[in-house]
Design a protein around this motif. Sequence first.
Motif, PDB file in Angstrom:
ATOM      1  N   LEU A  81       0.853  -1.186   0.000  1.00  0.00           N
ATOM      2  CA  LEU A  81       0.000   0.000   0.000  1.00  0.00           C
ATOM      3  C   LEU A  81       0.889   1.236   0.000  1.00  0.00           C
ATOM      4  N   ILE A  82       0.617   2.168  -0.911  1.00  0.00           N
ATOM      5  CA  ILE A  82       1.331   3.449  -0.949  1.00  0.00           C
ATOM      6  C   ILE A  82       0.301   4.565  -1.004  1.00  0.00           C
ATOM      7  N   ILE A  83       0.368   5.458  -0.030  1.00  0.00           N
ATOM      8  CA  ILE A  83      -0.509   6.627  -0.004  1.00  0.00           C
ATOM      9  C   ILE A  83       0.372   7.868   0.043  1.00  0.00           C
ATOM     10  N   ALA A 102       6.230   3.028  -9.066  1.00  0.00           N
ATOM     11  CA  ALA A 102       7.102   2.645 -10.172  1.00  0.00           C
ATOM     12  C   ALA A 102       8.568   2.934  -9.847  1.00  0.00           C
ATOM     13  N   GLY A 103       8.810   4.090  -9.230  1.00  0.00           N
ATOM     14  CA  GLY A 103      10.174   4.466  -8.893  1.00  0.00           C
ATOM     15  C   GLY A 103      10.825   3.543  -7.880  1.00  0.00           C
ATOM     16  N   LEU A 104      10.007   2.984  -7.000  1.00  0.00           N
ATOM     17  CA  LEU A 104      10.526   2.080  -5.965  1.00  0.00           C
ATOM     18  C   LEU A 104      10.607   0.632  -6.438  1.00  0.00           C
ATOM     19  N   GLY A 105      10.002   0.344  -7.568  1.00  0.00           N
ATOM     20  CA  GLY A 105       9.980  -1.039  -8.042  1.00  0.00           C
ATOM     21  C   GLY A 105       8.967  -1.908  -7.334  1.00  0.00           C
ATOM     22  N   VAL A 106       7.941  -1.282  -6.754  1.00  0.00           N
ATOM     23  CA  VAL A 106       6.868  -2.041  -6.103  1.00  0.00           C
ATOM     24  C   VAL A 106       5.903  -2.509  -7.190  1.00  0.00           C
ATOM     25  N   ARG A 107       5.547  -3.764  -7.184  1.00  0.00           N
ATOM     26  CA  ARG A 107       4.714  -4.320  -8.244  1.00  0.00           C
ATOM     27  C   ARG A 107       3.387  -4.873  -7.740  1.00  0.00           C
ATOM     28  N   GLN A 108       3.046  -4.593  -6.496  1.00  0.00           N
ATOM     29  CA  GLN A 108       1.813  -5.133  -5.954  1.00  0.00           C
ATOM     30  C   GLN A 108       1.154  -4.079  -5.055  1.00  0.00           C
ATOM     31  N   GLY A 109      -0.122  -4.317  -4.775  1.00  0.00           N
ATOM     32  CA  GLY A 109      -0.841  -3.475  -3.835  1.00  0.00           C
ATOM     33  C   GLY A 109      -1.435  -2.229  -4.465  1.00  0.00           C
ATOM     34  N   ALA A 110      -2.108  -1.456  -3.628  1.00  0.00           N
ATOM     35  CA  ALA A 110      -2.785  -0.232  -4.067  1.00  0.00           C
ATOM     36  C   ALA A 110      -1.858   0.972  -3.925  1.00  0.00           C
ATOM     37  N   ALA A 111      -2.103   1.992  -4.764  1.00  0.00           N
ATOM     38  CA  ALA A 111      -1.351   3.245  -4.684  1.00  0.00           C
ATOM     39  C   ALA A 111      -2.284   4.380  -5.073  1.00  0.00           C
ATOM     40  N   PHE A 112      -2.403   5.376  -4.208  1.00  0.00           N
ATOM     41  CA  PHE A 112      -3.282   6.509  -4.506  1.00  0.00           C
ATOM     42  C   PHE A 112      -2.869   7.731  -3.691  1.00  0.00           C
ATOM     43  N   ARG A 136      -6.593  -5.328   4.935  1.00  0.00           N
ATOM     44  CA  ARG A 136      -6.464  -5.044   3.506  1.00  0.00           C
ATOM     45  C   ARG A 136      -5.023  -4.770   3.095  1.00  0.00           C
ATOM     46  N   ALA A 137      -4.146  -4.551   4.051  1.00  0.00           N
ATOM     47  CA  ALA A 137      -2.729  -4.306   3.766  1.00  0.00           C
ATOM     48  C   ALA A 137      -1.914  -4.733   4.975  1.00  0.00           C
ATOM     49  N   LYS A 138      -0.649  -5.043   4.731  1.00  0.00           N
ATOM     50  CA  LYS A 138       0.245  -5.436   5.817  1.00  0.00           C
ATOM     51  C   LYS A 138       1.412  -4.477   6.004  1.00  0.00           C
ATOM     52  N   THR A 139       1.867  -3.870   4.914  1.00  0.00           N
ATOM     53  CA  THR A 139       2.994  -2.936   4.993  1.00  0.00           C
ATOM     54  C   THR A 139       2.700  -1.750   4.094  1.00  0.00           C
ATOM     55  N   ALA A 140       2.537  -0.579   4.710  1.00  0.00           N
ATOM     56  CA  ALA A 140       2.151   0.624   3.968  1.00  0.00           C
ATOM     57  C   ALA A 140       3.241   1.680   4.018  1.00  0.00           C
ATOM     58  N   LEU A 141       3.403   2.357   2.896  1.00  0.00           N
ATOM     59  CA  LEU A 141       4.209   3.573   2.849  1.00  0.00           C
ATOM     60  C   LEU A 141       3.257   4.761   2.864  1.00  0.00           C
ATOM     61  N   VAL A 142       3.438   5.655   3.830  1.00  0.00           N
ATOM     62  CA  VAL A 142       2.627   6.866   3.913  1.00  0.00           C
ATOM     63  C   VAL A 142       3.574   8.050   3.767  1.00  0.00           C
ATOM     64  N   GLY A 166       9.718  19.809   0.274  1.00  0.00           N
ATOM     65  CA  GLY A 166      10.315  18.634   0.900  1.00  0.00           C
ATOM     66  C   GLY A 166       9.361  17.455   0.921  1.00  0.00           C
ATOM     67  N   ALA A 167       9.857  16.340   1.449  1.00  0.00           N
ATOM     68  CA  ALA A 167       9.048  15.120   1.553  1.00  0.00           C
ATOM     69  C   ALA A 167       9.448  14.343   2.791  1.00  0.00           C
ATOM     70  N   GLY A 168       8.465  13.754   3.439  1.00  0.00           N
ATOM     71  CA  GLY A 168       8.699  12.872   4.578  1.00  0.00           C
ATOM     72  C   GLY A 168       7.852  11.627   4.425  1.00  0.00           C
ATOM     73  N   ALA A 169       8.328  10.507   4.977  1.00  0.00           N
ATOM     74  CA  ALA A 169       7.630   9.232   4.800  1.00  0.00           C
ATOM     75  C   ALA A 169       7.741   8.378   6.050  1.00  0.00           C
ATOM     76  N   VAL A 170       6.746   7.522   6.236  1.00  0.00           N
ATOM     77  CA  VAL A 170       6.811   6.503   7.282  1.00  0.00           C
ATOM     78  C   VAL A 170       6.403   5.166   6.701  1.00  0.00           C
ATOM     79  N   VAL A 171       6.914   4.099   7.304  1.00  0.00           N
ATOM     80  CA  VAL A 171       6.463   2.738   7.024  1.00  0.00           C
ATOM     81  C   VAL A 171       5.563   2.317   8.174  1.00  0.00           C
ATOM     82  N   VAL A 172       4.373   1.856   7.826  1.00  0.00           N
ATOM     83  CA  VAL A 172       3.401   1.391   8.820  1.00  0.00           C
ATOM     84  C   VAL A 172       3.138  -0.092   8.559  1.00  0.00           C
ATOM     85  N   LYS A 173       3.318  -0.917   9.588  1.00  0.00           N
ATOM     86  CA  LYS A 173       3.148  -2.358   9.423  1.00  0.00           C
ATOM     87  C   LYS A 173       2.073  -2.904  10.363  1.00  0.00           C
ATOM     88  N   ALA A 174       1.472  -4.001   9.925  1.00  0.00           N
ATOM     89  CA  ALA A 174       0.581  -4.738  10.820  1.00  0.00           C
ATOM     90  C   ALA A 174       1.394  -5.285  11.978  1.00  0.00           C
TER      91      ALA A 174
END
Length: 324
Positions: A81-83, A102-112, A136-142, A166-174
């Motif tokens: 999941l990427i939001i 696409a830039g990260l090479g992720v090939r599965q899950g939702a992105a919006f 619905r997801a186990k590992t998300a990039l926010v 700028g940009a900031g990100a977190v990884v959120v996991k189940a």
Amino acid sequence: MPYAKIVGSGSYLPPRIVTNDELAAELAGRNIETSDEWIVTRTGIHQRHIAEPGVKSSEMATHAARAAMQDAGVTAEDVDLIIVATSTPDFIFPSTACLVQAGLGVRQGAAFDVQAVCSGFVYALTTAEAFIRAGRAKTALVIGAEVFSNILDWNDRSTCVLFGDGAGAVVVKASAEPGIIGAQLSADGSQMSILYAAGNVSRGAVVGDPFLRMDGQAVFKLAVNALTQSAKDVCKEAGVELDDVDWLVPHQANVRILNFLSKKLHIPIEKVVVTLDRQANTSAASVPLALDAARRDGRIKAGDLVMMQGVGGGFTWGSVLARM
């Protein structure tokens, strides 16, 4: 039902730093008067990072996401999941999140994408938590990413001194352990006129005013009152007291708002994470940038209770309470 836990964070700031003195000199060339003292006194900002022409939100978001993934020890194969929270997307479509995928090479899950302006990251994080809690997801990039320099009127002293990129990100996991334990989101569309960028593209032309416009006094009043009540509401939902909060990570809009929040919530200013002085207002990126800065310098530690808050155009606001 799994919990959703923040397990990594990352940042990206454009290398170009513009100090108040440098900005004042640039504005003087347009016969617009300002100074370091004027900006610092009214906002608390000393400098900001400005992206070079052509740099897009997806590029910065991808850099921040890679840093967060490295911090969390996850790979492209793990992310489902990427939001991306942004008000400055690369295109009308595809979404910035799809470009990041696409830039990260992720090939599965939702992105919006999520668009709630400066509240965007809090909205996106709450959405990711709901996906994970629902299975619905186990590992998300926010991610929050903005190139606000593209929508500023550089002849408007009241707004152009306030923002950065700028940009900031977190990884959120189940997780089996509690992570995000409370969230509160609100909006009041009747207040749209106090902060907006109303231009749009129609038949190949920009229609309307494409620049950010703001009623600073109205935003200040609404922001302080809305964030104060939101903090109380999210603590009540989570069954904790405001005194239990170890760190407040608010949207970095104005040092006066941060000081008022500290007083109204009785949270010592020493427990408020501030990056505004060095980064200015980076809209949806400001909360994850501040969170990452405080994690990496050792202030925010595992087990700490952190309240993240956003407030922005729409008008939107909200809070997320998370055990790190």
